[in-house]
Design a protein around this motif. Sequence first.
Motif, PDB file in Angstrom:
ATOM      1  N   GLU A  71       0.803  -1.220   0.000  1.00 34.01           N
ATOM      2  CA  GLU A  71       0.000   0.000   0.000  1.00 34.01           C
ATOM      3  C   GLU A  71       0.837   1.272   0.000  1.00 34.01           C
ATOM      4  N   ASP A  72       2.136   1.137   0.102  1.00 30.07           N
ATOM      5  CA  ASP A  72       3.028   2.295  -0.053  1.00 30.07           C
ATOM      6  C   ASP A  72       3.316   2.599  -1.522  1.00 30.07           C
ATOM      7  N   THR A  73       2.863   1.737  -2.413  1.00 26.90           N
ATOM      8  CA  THR A  73       3.085   1.940  -3.837  1.00 26.90           C
ATOM      9  C   THR A  73       2.419   3.229  -4.306  1.00 26.90           C
ATOM     10  N   ALA A  74       3.211   4.092  -4.914  1.00 26.33           N
ATOM     11  CA  ALA A  74       2.716   5.399  -5.350  1.00 26.33           C
ATOM     12  C   ALA A  74       3.841   6.142  -6.064  1.00 26.33           C
ATOM     13  N   VAL A  75       3.482   7.263  -6.657  1.00 26.99           N
ATOM     14  CA  VAL A  75       4.482   8.210  -7.122  1.00 26.99           C
ATOM     15  C   VAL A  75       4.746   9.175  -5.969  1.00 26.99           C
ATOM     16  N   TYR A  76       6.013   9.312  -5.618  1.00 27.30           N
ATOM     17  CA  TYR A  76       6.403  10.165  -4.501  1.00 27.30           C
ATOM     18  C   TYR A  76       6.960  11.485  -5.038  1.00 27.30           C
ATOM     19  N   TYR A  77       6.466  12.570  -4.471  1.00 32.19           N
ATOM     20  CA  TYR A  77       6.854  13.910  -4.908  1.00 32.19           C
ATOM     21  C   TYR A  77       7.523  14.666  -3.765  1.00 32.19           C
ATOM     22  N   CYS A  78       8.576  15.333  -4.089  1.00 31.55           N
ATOM     23  CA  CYS A  78       9.248  16.214  -3.148  1.00 31.55           C
ATOM     24  C   CYS A  78       8.653  17.622  -3.279  1.00 31.55           C
ATOM     25  N   ASN A  79       8.537  18.314  -2.164  1.00 29.06           N
ATOM     26  CA  ASN A  79       8.046  19.693  -2.153  1.00 29.06           C
ATOM     27  C   ASN A  79       8.926  20.547  -1.255  1.00 29.06           C
ATOM     28  N   VAL A  80       9.283  21.712  -1.752  1.00 29.06           N
ATOM     29  CA  VAL A  80      10.082  22.665  -0.963  1.00 29.06           C
ATOM     30  C   VAL A  80       9.405  24.032  -1.024  1.00 29.06           C
ATOM     31  N   ARG A  81       9.169  24.620   0.138  1.00 29.43           N
ATOM     32  CA  ARG A  81       8.490  25.906   0.199  1.00 29.43           C
ATOM     33  C   ARG A  81       9.371  26.941   0.867  1.00 29.43           C
ATOM     34  N   GLY A  82       9.330  28.155   0.328  1.00 32.70           N
ATOM     35  CA  GLY A  82      10.095  29.236   0.906  1.00 32.70           C
ATOM     36  C   GLY A  82       9.311  29.992   1.962  1.00 32.70           C
ATOM     37  N   VAL A  83      10.032  30.741   2.770  1.00 32.41           N
ATOM     38  CA  VAL A  83       9.399  31.578   3.782  1.00 32.41           C
ATOM     39  C   VAL A  83       8.491  32.601   3.109  1.00 32.41           C
ATOM     40  N   ALA A  84       7.329  32.820   3.691  1.00 34.87           N
ATOM     41  CA  ALA A  84       6.352  33.798   3.182  1.00 34.87           C
ATOM     42  C   ALA A  84       5.919  33.479   1.750  1.00 34.87           C
ATOM     43  N   GLY A  85       6.009  32.232   1.361  1.00 34.53           N
ATOM     44  CA  GLY A  85       5.538  31.831   0.042  1.00 34.53           C
ATOM     45  C   GLY A  85       6.362  32.355  -1.116  1.00 34.53           C
ATOM     46  N   VAL A  86       7.614  32.644  -0.865  1.00 35.34           N
ATOM     47  CA  VAL A  86       8.473  33.159  -1.942  1.00 35.34           C
ATOM     48  C   VAL A  86       8.551  32.161  -3.087  1.00 35.34           C
ATOM     49  N   PHE A  87       8.592  30.879  -2.752  1.00 32.84           N
ATOM     50  CA  PHE A  87       8.524  29.847  -3.780  1.00 32.84           C
ATOM     51  C   PHE A  87       7.847  28.608  -3.209  1.00 32.84           C
ATOM     52  N   ASP A  88       7.325  27.792  -4.091  1.00 29.59           N
ATOM     53  CA  ASP A  88       6.662  26.541  -3.726  1.00 29.59           C
ATOM     54  C   ASP A  88       6.910  25.590  -4.886  1.00 29.59           C
ATOM     55  N   SER A  89       7.935  24.763  -4.746  1.00 25.63           N
ATOM     56  CA  SER A  89       8.401  23.940  -5.860  1.00 25.63           C
ATOM     57  C   SER A  89       8.126  22.465  -5.628  1.00 25.63           C
ATOM     58  N   TRP A  90       7.850  21.775  -6.752  1.00 28.15           N
ATOM     59  CA  TRP A  90       7.581  20.337  -6.725  1.00 28.15           C
ATOM     60  C   TRP A  90       8.574  19.600  -7.607  1.00 28.15           C
ATOM     61  N   GLY A  91       8.958  18.423  -7.165  1.00 24.73           N
ATOM     62  CA  GLY A  91       9.779  17.559  -7.993  1.00 24.73           C
ATOM     63  C   GLY A  91       8.933  16.882  -9.051  1.00 24.73           C
ATOM     64  N   GLN A  92       9.609  16.154  -9.940  1.00 25.16           N
ATOM     65  CA  GLN A  92       8.916  15.520 -11.064  1.00 25.16           C
ATOM     66  C   GLN A  92       8.221  14.229 -10.651  1.00 25.16           C
ATOM     67  N   GLY A  93       8.542  13.742  -9.480  1.00 25.59           N
ATOM     68  CA  GLY A  93       7.947  12.504  -8.998  1.00 25.59           C
ATOM     69  C   GLY A  93       8.831  11.304  -9.288  1.00 25.59           C
ATOM     70  N   THR A  94       8.832  10.372  -8.356  1.00 26.88           N
ATOM     71  CA  THR A  94       9.582   9.131  -8.543  1.00 26.88           C
ATOM     72  C   THR A  94       8.697   7.963  -8.122  1.00 26.88           C
ATOM     73  N   GLN A  95       8.666   6.946  -8.945  1.00 26.74           N
ATOM     74  CA  GLN A  95       7.777   5.804  -8.705  1.00 26.74           C
ATOM     75  C   GLN A  95       8.375   4.869  -7.665  1.00 26.74           C
ATOM     76  N   VAL A  96       7.554   4.511  -6.691  1.00 25.82           N
ATOM     77  CA  VAL A  96       7.904   3.478  -5.716  1.00 25.82           C
ATOM     78  C   VAL A  96       6.871   2.368  -5.843  1.00 25.82           C
ATOM     79  N   THR A  97       7.336   1.170  -6.118  1.00 25.53           N
ATOM     80  CA  THR A  97       6.457   0.022  -6.260  1.00 25.53           C
ATOM     81  C   THR A  97       6.888  -1.058  -5.285  1.00 25.53           C
ATOM     82  N   VAL A  98       5.950  -1.497  -4.452  1.00 24.04           N
ATOM     83  CA  VAL A  98       6.232  -2.521  -3.462  1.00 24.04           C
ATOM     84  C   VAL A  98       5.430  -3.766  -3.827  1.00 24.04           C
ATOM     85  N   SER A  99       6.117  -4.840  -4.102  1.00 23.31           N
ATOM     86  CA  SER A  99       5.447  -6.080  -4.484  1.00 23.31           C
ATOM     87  C   SER A  99       5.198  -6.950  -3.254  1.00 23.31           C
ATOM     88  N   SER A 100       4.108  -7.691  -3.322  1.00 25.42           N
ATOM     89  CA  SER A 100       3.758  -8.550  -2.168  1.00 25.42           C
ATOM     90  C   SER A 100       4.378  -9.929  -2.294  1.00 25.42           C
TER      91      SER A 100
END
Length: 114
Positions: free
Chosen positions: A85-114
Amino acid sequence: VQLAESGGGLVQAGGSLRLSCAASGIIFSIAAMGWYRQAPGKQRELVAIIRGTTNYADSVKGRFTISRDNAKNTVYLQMNSLKPEDTAVYYCNVRGVAGVFDSWGQGTQVTVSS
């Protein structure tokens, strides 16, 4: 601000992965660094975040650890005892103070097989 993610992949249940997210560009004071994930058919959800203190989704507490290297402007997510159930696309997010910037990564796939 650009974010470069790495570390996703395919792992068996019970295994571990470590995600990395390096920020570059004109970086002002960072207010928060975090990881989100989105599984197929579901909304994006917060996994873990550092903003002074650390906070985790209940579903990952005790299994995932978020950490930050300020000198490298990099945030990590160590994921242990992975479940299908942890299988998903994982995204990184970085936010600046006072909303100066709010950036997202492109995403990386995590797949966990049973």
